[in-house]
Design a protein around this motif. Structure first.
Motif, mmCIF file in Angstrom:
data_model
loop_
_atom_site.group_PDB
_atom_site.id
_atom_site.type_symbol
_atom_site.label_atom_id
_atom_site.label_comp_id
_atom_site.label_asym_id
_atom_site.label_seq_id
_atom_site.Cartn_x
_atom_site.Cartn_y
_atom_site.Cartn_z
ATOM 1 N N TYR A 64 4.582 -17.909 53.178
ATOM 2 C CA TYR A 64 4.200 -15.705 52.178
ATOM 3 C C TYR A 64 3.644 -15.278 53.435
ATOM 4 C CZ TYR A 64 5.263 -18.726 47.918
ATOM 5 O OH TYR A 64 5.596 -19.200 46.743
ATOM 6 N N VAL A 65 4.247 -13.635 53.107
ATOM 7 C CA VAL A 65 4.875 -12.840 54.692
ATOM 8 C C VAL A 65 3.204 -11.946 53.820
ATOM 9 C CG1 VAL A 65 4.848 -11.221 55.608
ATOM 10 C CG2 VAL A 65 6.316 -13.295 55.636
ATOM 11 N N ASP A 66 2.544 -10.997 54.433
ATOM 12 C CA ASP A 66 1.250 -10.066 53.735
ATOM 13 C C ASP A 66 2.083 -9.345 53.175
ATOM 14 O OD1 ASP A 66 -0.134 -8.037 53.722
ATOM 15 O OD2 ASP A 66 -1.503 -9.200 54.879
ATOM 16 N N ARG A 123 9.062 -14.588 52.340
ATOM 17 C CA ARG A 123 8.529 -15.677 52.736
ATOM 18 C C ARG A 123 9.434 -16.082 53.727
ATOM 19 N NH1 ARG A 123 8.915 -17.562 46.507
ATOM 20 N NH2 ARG A 123 8.471 -15.051 46.312
ATOM 21 N N TYR A 124 8.871 -17.409 54.219
ATOM 22 C CA TYR A 124 10.180 -18.536 55.083
ATOM 23 C C TYR A 124 10.077 -19.794 54.237
ATOM 24 C CZ TYR A 124 10.251 -15.178 59.001
ATOM 25 O OH TYR A 124 10.174 -14.240 59.807
ATOM 26 N N ALA A 138 1.521 -27.062 58.376
ATOM 27 C CA ALA A 138 0.760 -26.038 57.798
ATOM 28 C C ALA A 138 -0.332 -25.008 58.407
ATOM 29 C CB ALA A 138 0.643 -26.973 56.124
ATOM 30 N N LYS A 139 -0.981 -26.386 58.983
ATOM 31 C CA LYS A 139 -2.432 -25.566 59.409
ATOM 32 C C LYS A 139 -1.720 -23.891 60.000
ATOM 33 C CE LYS A 139 -6.903 -26.058 61.400
ATOM 34 N NZ LYS A 139 -7.712 -27.046 61.877
ATOM 35 N N ALA A 140 -1.058 -24.912 61.725
ATOM 36 C CA ALA A 140 -1.073 -23.904 62.658
ATOM 37 C C ALA A 140 0.872 -22.828 61.471
ATOM 38 C CB ALA A 140 0.767 -25.170 63.506
ATOM 39 N N GLY A 146 0.025 -12.001 59.921
ATOM 40 C CA GLY A 146 1.065 -12.045 59.127
ATOM 41 C C GLY A 146 1.397 -13.127 57.793
ATOM 42 N N ILE A 147 0.810 -14.088 58.250
ATOM 43 C CA ILE A 147 1.231 -15.496 56.969
ATOM 44 C C ILE A 147 0.056 -14.926 56.503
ATOM 45 C CG2 ILE A 147 1.805 -17.580 56.648
ATOM 46 C CD1 ILE A 147 3.598 -16.727 57.782
ATOM 47 N N ASP A 148 -0.113 -15.259 54.416
ATOM 48 C CA ASP A 148 -0.567 -14.984 54.065
ATOM 49 C C ASP A 148 -1.369 -16.130 53.248
ATOM 50 O OD1 ASP A 148 -2.653 -13.362 52.761
ATOM 51 O OD2 ASP A 148 -1.500 -13.554 50.719
ATOM 52 N N ASP A 149 -0.168 -16.673 53.233
ATOM 53 C CA ASP A 149 -0.247 -18.215 52.418
ATOM 54 C C ASP A 149 0.767 -18.389 52.145
ATOM 55 O OD1 ASP A 149 -1.869 -19.769 50.203
ATOM 56 O OD2 ASP A 149 -1.114 -18.849 49.106
#
Length: 295
Positions: A64-66, A123-124, A138-140, A146-149
């Protein structure tokens, strides 16, 4: 080995096979049964692994993007995400596209049809190459600015990996056990025919025949039994596989199961059956004749 000896050994091998018709039939029947069991377990494992691989490909990371990022800024993250190790693809999904997918999924729920897309986030959808590296990937992804979650569904991925590993271990263990049992059974079957000819072997030894000369007809007999068994097992396996495949495809409740067409598998199955049949036949023959060649 000369051409004359080759013809003699082949003739003797064929003659031995037909002179002990019942025992040869028993050896072929046992070998065919063992090859069918091994082949069935192997094909089940191959299909299970194929289905698991398909499920792995469907498994994805949702990033999810910020909220503070504009659509253009959110799109600019695609290059960074796609360049991460173990990432196969990174597809950008706008708020509007996510809302349309949500509304279609819950088409029967009127409450969900008029929601404002702004309540969702850009989102991506990220496809990965190796499911076992899901946690690291997932951690990377989460560390990218800019990636919030991130939703990675690691429990589901772990379940896929566990099922795949268990299926592989069980299949290998069963194949190994059945292969050993097959060699043991055909060895004892051929040993009975060899026992009936112990006087003939003793006479050949007394007149100076070498162990190799005595052994080769039995090797040819085992080879022929193995080849014939593998051919019969192959065609029976083909028929069984097609019958199961048609049964699955015609059953509405089993439509989710995708059976790999036998046309894609038959070359490998034929080669493996031929090699296994020859090893079982020749190995059983050598094991059977060994005690009668001991001084």
């Amino acid at each position: 080995m000369g051409k004359h000896n080759f013809g003699y050994f082949l003739h003797e091998g064929v003659s031995n096979m037909f002179s002990h018709g019942f025992m040869s039939f028993a050896a072929i029947g046992i070998t065919v049964a063992c090859l069918l069991i091994m082949g069935t377990f192997t094909l089940v494992a191959v299909n299970a692994n194929g289905m698991l691989r398909d499920l792995e490909q469907e498994n994805e990371i949702v990033a999810y993007v910020d909220d503070s990022y504009s659509t253009a800024e959110a799109r600019s993250l695609q290059v960074k995400l796609a360049s991460l190790p173990n990432v196969a693809s990174a597809d950008f999904i706008t708020r509007q596209a996510a809302m349309r997918a949500f509304s279609e999924k819950y088409a029967d729920e009127a409450l969900f049809q008029d929601l404002d897309p702004e309540i969702l986030r850009d989102r991506y959808s990220i496809k990965i190459q190796d499911l076992e590296l899901l946690a690291d990937t997932a951690k990377a992804v989460k560390e990218i600015e800019g990636i919030d979650d991130v939703n990675a569904y690691e429990e589901i991925a772990g379940g896929f990996i566990t099922v795949r590993n268990i299926a592989s271990v069980v299949c290998i263990a069963l194949i190994a056990i059945l292969f050993i049992v097959s060699v043991f059974i055909i060895s004892n079957t051929i040993k009975l025919t060899t026992f009936d000819r112990r006087e003939e072997i003793a006479i050949m030894r007394m007149v100076g025949a070498t162990n190799a000369f005595i052994r080769w007809p039995f090797v040819y007999e085992g080879f022929l039994l193995g080849i014939l068994s593998s051919a019969l097992a192959f065609f029976m396996q083909w028929g069984l596989y097609e019958a199961v495949s048609q049964g699955v495809s015609s059953n509405d409740t089993l439509q989710l199961i995708q059976i790999i067409p036998f046309q894609l598998l038959w070359p490998a199955v034929a080669i493996i059956f031929a090699i296994a049949g020859i090893i079982i036949g020749v190995g059983g023959s050598l094991s059977a004749i060994r005690k009668f060649l001991q001084v």
